[in-house]
Motif scaffolding. Structure first.
Motif, short mmCIF file in Angstrom:
data_model
loop_
_atom_site.label_atom_id
_atom_site.label_comp_id
_atom_site.label_asym_id
_atom_site.label_seq_id
_atom_site.Cartn_x
_atom_site.Cartn_y
_atom_site.Cartn_z
N PRO A 115 11.75 6.60 1.33
CA PRO A 115 10.36 6.43 0.89
C PRO A 115 10.28 6.17 -0.61
O PRO A 115 11.03 6.74 -1.39
N LEU A 116 9.35 5.32 -0.97
CA LEU A 116 9.18 4.91 -2.36
C LEU A 116 7.76 5.16 -2.81
O LEU A 116 6.81 4.75 -2.14
N MET A 117 7.63 5.84 -3.95
CA MET A 117 6.33 6.03 -4.56
C MET A 117 6.37 5.34 -5.93
O MET A 117 7.18 5.70 -6.77
N VAL A 118 5.52 4.36 -6.10
CA VAL A 118 5.42 3.67 -7.38
C VAL A 118 4.19 4.24 -8.09
O VAL A 118 3.09 4.21 -7.55
N LEU A 119 4.43 4.78 -9.27
CA LEU A 119 3.34 5.30 -10.07
C LEU A 119 3.03 4.30 -11.18
O LEU A 119 3.84 4.09 -12.08
N ARG A 147 9.84 0.75 5.14
CA ARG A 147 9.84 2.01 4.40
C ARG A 147 8.42 2.47 4.13
O ARG A 147 7.49 1.69 4.11
N LYS A 148 8.29 3.78 3.90
CA LYS A 148 7.00 4.31 3.45
C LYS A 148 6.88 3.95 1.98
O LYS A 148 7.79 4.17 1.19
N LEU A 149 5.74 3.40 1.63
CA LEU A 149 5.50 2.97 0.25
C LEU A 149 4.12 3.44 -0.19
O LEU A 149 3.14 3.24 0.51
N PHE A 150 4.10 4.09 -1.33
CA PHE A 150 2.85 4.56 -1.92
C PHE A 150 2.75 3.95 -3.32
O PHE A 150 3.71 3.98 -4.08
#
Length: 186
Positions: A115-119, A147-150
């Motif tokens: 999982p990837l979270m882009v801030l 993939r889970k992406l936020f």
């Protein structure tokens, strides 16, 4: 025997790896996630910064790896221990977005499912790109298929004020991912 090995391997994946270019605000974001308060005196991370956050009964371990050019090759080494990756980008640094895109795409090819979270940090600055512009500039549509992406807009607050809603959202999504990760390994 195979089940035991897989269970041990899965239990090692408890860290959130925090990466991004130097000056993107990784340390400020991490401090805000940990303390629910803003503005800390920070210096550039010269190597690795580790932080543990207790949230009720769950515990999240964050491993921030410095973003300077000589540290970027080490980013991929830490993915095997992570249940999620946070990639912090400076929304107001338009000139570095193509480089951020290249580094992000190279990195996440190492693990197609993490999982990837882009801030999209520094959203409080006048010249900051909007979330949709960051999504396009980083080519996130190309990497989110399996993939889970936020993608969350954030900023570090001034003085001792409350953190931005983006920081709270990030923490909430991470807690959800940890819960899902723990349920899979049980």
């Amino acid at each position: 025997m195979e089940k035991i090995i897989m269970k041990v391997k899965a239990s090692l994946r408890k860290q959130v790896v925090v990466i991004g270019h130097d000056g993107s605000g990784k340390t400020s974001v991490l401090n805000s996630i940990a303390a629910y308060k803003g503005k800390f005196v920070t210096t550039p991370t010269a190597g690795v910064n580790a932080l543990c956050v207790q949230n009720g009964t769950s515990k999240m371990e964050f491993l921030e790896i410095g973003g300077s050019e000589h540290l970027r090759p080490y980013w991929k080494m830490y993915l095997s221990r992570a249940f999620a990756v946070i990639f912090v980008v400076d929304s107001a640094d338009h000139g570095r977005l193509p480089l951020a895109k290249r580094h992000l795409h190279q990195l996440i090819q190492q693990d197609a499912l993490i999982p990837l979270m882009v801030l999209a940090n520094k959203q409080d600055l006048k010249n900051a790109y909007h979330i949709t512009d960051i999504h396009e500039a980083l080519g996130l549509s190309d990497i989110c298929e399996n993939r889970k992406l936020f993608l969350i807009g954030t900023y570090a607050t001034k003085e001792e004020s409350e953190v931005s809603s983006g920081i709270l959202d990030a923490k909430e999504f991470l807690a959800q991912l940890l819960s899902e990760s723990s349920a899979k390994t049980s």
